[in-house]
Design an enzyme around this catalytic site. Sequence first.
Site, short mmCIF file in Angstrom:
data_model
loop_
_atom_site.label_atom_id
_atom_site.label_comp_id
_atom_site.label_asym_id
_atom_site.label_seq_id
_atom_site.Cartn_x
_atom_site.Cartn_y
_atom_site.Cartn_z
N HIS A 307 0.86 -1.19 0.00
CA HIS A 307 0.00 0.00 0.00
C HIS A 307 0.89 1.23 0.00
O HIS A 307 1.94 1.23 0.63
CB HIS A 307 -0.91 0.01 1.24
CG HIS A 307 -2.09 0.88 1.07
ND1 HIS A 307 -2.05 2.23 1.34
CD2 HIS A 307 -3.34 0.62 0.61
CE1 HIS A 307 -3.24 2.75 1.07
NE2 HIS A 307 -4.04 1.81 0.62
N ASP A 364 -7.90 -5.48 0.01
CA ASP A 364 -8.37 -6.33 -1.08
C ASP A 364 -7.95 -7.79 -0.92
O ASP A 364 -8.44 -8.66 -1.64
CB ASP A 364 -7.83 -5.80 -2.42
CG ASP A 364 -8.45 -4.47 -2.75
OD1 ASP A 364 -9.68 -4.35 -2.59
OD2 ASP A 364 -7.72 -3.55 -3.14
N1 CMC Z 1 4.11 -7.72 -4.77
C1 CMC Z 1 5.45 -7.74 -4.95
N2 CMC Z 1 6.24 -6.65 -4.85
C2 CMC Z 1 5.63 -5.48 -4.57
C3 CMC Z 1 4.24 -5.39 -4.37
C4 CMC Z 1 3.47 -6.56 -4.47
N3 CMC Z 1 2.16 -6.52 -4.29
N4 CMC Z 1 3.91 -4.10 -4.11
C5 CMC Z 1 5.05 -3.41 -4.15
N5 CMC Z 1 6.09 -4.24 -4.43
C6 CMC Z 1 7.51 -3.87 -4.48
C7 CMC Z 1 7.82 -3.06 -5.75
O1 CMC Z 1 8.18 -3.89 -6.82
C8 CMC Z 1 8.95 -2.20 -5.25
O2 CMC Z 1 10.12 -3.00 -5.18
P1 CMC Z 1 11.59 -2.33 -5.44
O3 CMC Z 1 11.80 -1.39 -4.29
O4 CMC Z 1 12.50 -3.50 -5.46
O5 CMC Z 1 11.48 -1.63 -6.77
C9 CMC Z 1 8.56 -1.87 -3.79
O6 CMC Z 1 7.76 -3.00 -3.40
C10 CMC Z 1 7.80 -0.57 -3.63
O7 CMC Z 1 6.63 -0.67 -4.45
P2 CMC Z 1 5.96 0.51 -5.26
O8 CMC Z 1 5.41 -0.06 -6.55
O9 CMC Z 1 6.92 1.66 -5.36
O10 CMC Z 1 4.81 0.90 -4.29
P3 CMC Z 1 3.63 1.91 -4.62
O11 CMC Z 1 3.38 2.65 -3.37
O12 CMC Z 1 3.90 2.68 -5.85
O13 CMC Z 1 2.41 0.93 -4.97
C11 CMC Z 1 0.59 -0.51 -4.70
C12 CMC Z 1 1.43 0.58 -4.05
C13 CMC Z 1 -0.64 -0.79 -3.83
C14 CMC Z 1 0.08 -0.03 -6.08
C15 CMC Z 1 1.46 -1.79 -4.88
O14 CMC Z 1 1.90 -2.23 -3.61
C16 CMC Z 1 0.73 -2.90 -5.61
O15 CMC Z 1 0.75 -2.93 -6.84
N6 CMC Z 1 0.05 -3.83 -4.86
C17 CMC Z 1 -0.73 -4.85 -5.50
C18 CMC Z 1 -2.05 -4.27 -5.98
C19 CMC Z 1 -2.99 -4.01 -4.84
O16 CMC Z 1 -3.17 -4.85 -3.97
N7 CMC Z 1 -3.65 -2.84 -4.87
C20 CMC Z 1 -4.68 -2.47 -3.88
C21 CMC Z 1 -4.26 -1.34 -3.02
S1 CMC Z 1 -5.33 -1.15 -1.58
C22 CMC Z 1 -6.84 -0.71 -2.20
C23 CMC Z 1 -6.86 0.70 -2.61
O17 CMC Z 1 -6.87 1.58 -1.73
O18 CMC Z 1 -6.88 0.95 -3.81
#
Ligand code: CMC
Length: 429
Positions: A307, A364
């Site tokens: 998140h 989720d």
């Molecule tokens: N599985 C594996 N690796 C992950 C995941 C995941 N679900 N989420 C983040 N990472 C890794 C990402 O690859 C990155 O790694 P590195 O530092 O090596 O590059 C690190 O963790 C930081 O991730 P980020 O993509 O910079 O994080 P963000 O804040 O931009 O994204 C997120 C947040 C929710 C979009 C992401 O965690 C994700 O895609 N999660 C899966 C989708 C999901 O469950 N979404 C629902 C969110 S809650 C409901 C809502 O409020 O919408």
Amino acid sequence: MSEKAKLTIGDQSWEFDTFVGSEGEKAIDTRKLRSTTGYIAYDDGYGNTGSCKSEISFIDGEKGILRHRGYPVEQLAEKAGFLETAYLIIYGELPTRAQATKFRRLVHDNTEIHVGIESHFDGFPPNSHPMAILAALINSLGCYYPELATNNRQQDLENFDTAAPFLISKVRTLAAMAYRTEMGMPFVYPDPNLLYSQNFLHMMFSTPYQKYEASETITRALDLFLLLHADHEQNCSTSTVRMVASGGANLFASVSAGVSALWGPLHGGANTAVIKMLQAIHKDGDDGTRFIEAAKRKEARLMGFGHRVYKSFDPRAKILGEVCVKVLDELKQEDPLLDIARRLEQAALEDSYFIERNLYPNVDFYSGILLKAIGIPVDMFTVMFAIGRMPGWIANWREIANVKDGRIHRPRQIYTGPGPRDFIPFDER
Ligand code: CMC
């Protein structure tokens, strides 16, 4: 007097005001950054940008805290229902008994859909995704009730108390109709005697021959699901609603944009993506181990994990995880996907990849299993999120609409394309 923030670039320095929110969140006021320094702030994904001041919801992601208008989500989940929480989020205070009754009545009185809108459903091909239908028809509502969607800010605000319960009611009816359209089934009309979540299930699952009777467990679980999604500060869809509203757009147009923003798999679409992921893992005969390894190699993403704001746990996920187990127990259902989800959660919580990146289950992760247990089809999962999030979108529209001299939201960019070039005619390209 507030502390000053000092920015130094080369031999030049500038000072900016700082301020602190009511929960201690610190901000630098950069509104004059470009005009005084010539620089803009680059913040891809807005992770460090406060786009607004808001009194609606507060999240402390480090501590796993979510409060609506000051009330912890855990207390609301235990003691309030969805409509009561919706009222709180929209109007800022818990309703008195009289206010709650009036609000509930307004929601019930607006359950039906204008017959003209029914004909729109014929224009969608079979198997149309209900999110596409929902976004389109919420916007269309404004055509049928133009007095509620004038794009005249003062008038739209004067009609707000009518429009808010109207939308909370209509989104549920439209959602059920979108599902029946997808399935090629006739519409079922709402029953004003049923509770909010019961009525939704009736419109989804009743047939001309048999009325669907939802058990108390299912009714309560659905109500709780909606309550836990009711608002979540400046997420992708809510920011979209505010962005659209900042241009003066009416409530219907603004929340319809919110529905579209919610659809993506990184946002509200994640609940669908989680179930599809769990089903694929189950089909592969994997206990989750292979999938976790693939996620660490960045070949897969553990949907329902991570998140932008929560960095210790998501309080909504905690509540939903517990409810999920309770509902499956009460319904005497066994779901192999729940076992896989638990194993994935356990493995990820013990793995340094996830620990170092603060990746925990989000709302989720378990919501899909819960929705599946109460009989909601997978394609409807994100629609359920949209019904739940409606109060938050409405409250945020109202908040921005009430800002005196509010400015249109218009970010800048850093242009990285080619410099000025002379046009090249076709035969010289
Ligand atoms: N599985 C594996 N690796 C992950 C995941 C995941 N679900 N989420 C983040 N990472 C890794 C990402 O690859 C990155 O790694 P590195 O530092 O090596 O590059 C690190 O963790 C930081 O991730 P980020 O993509 O910079 O994080 P963000 O804040 O931009 O994204 C997120 C947040 C929710 C979009 C992401 O965690 C994700 O895609 N999660 C899966 C989708 C999901 O469950 N979404 C629902 C969110 S809650 C409901 C809502 O409020 O919408």
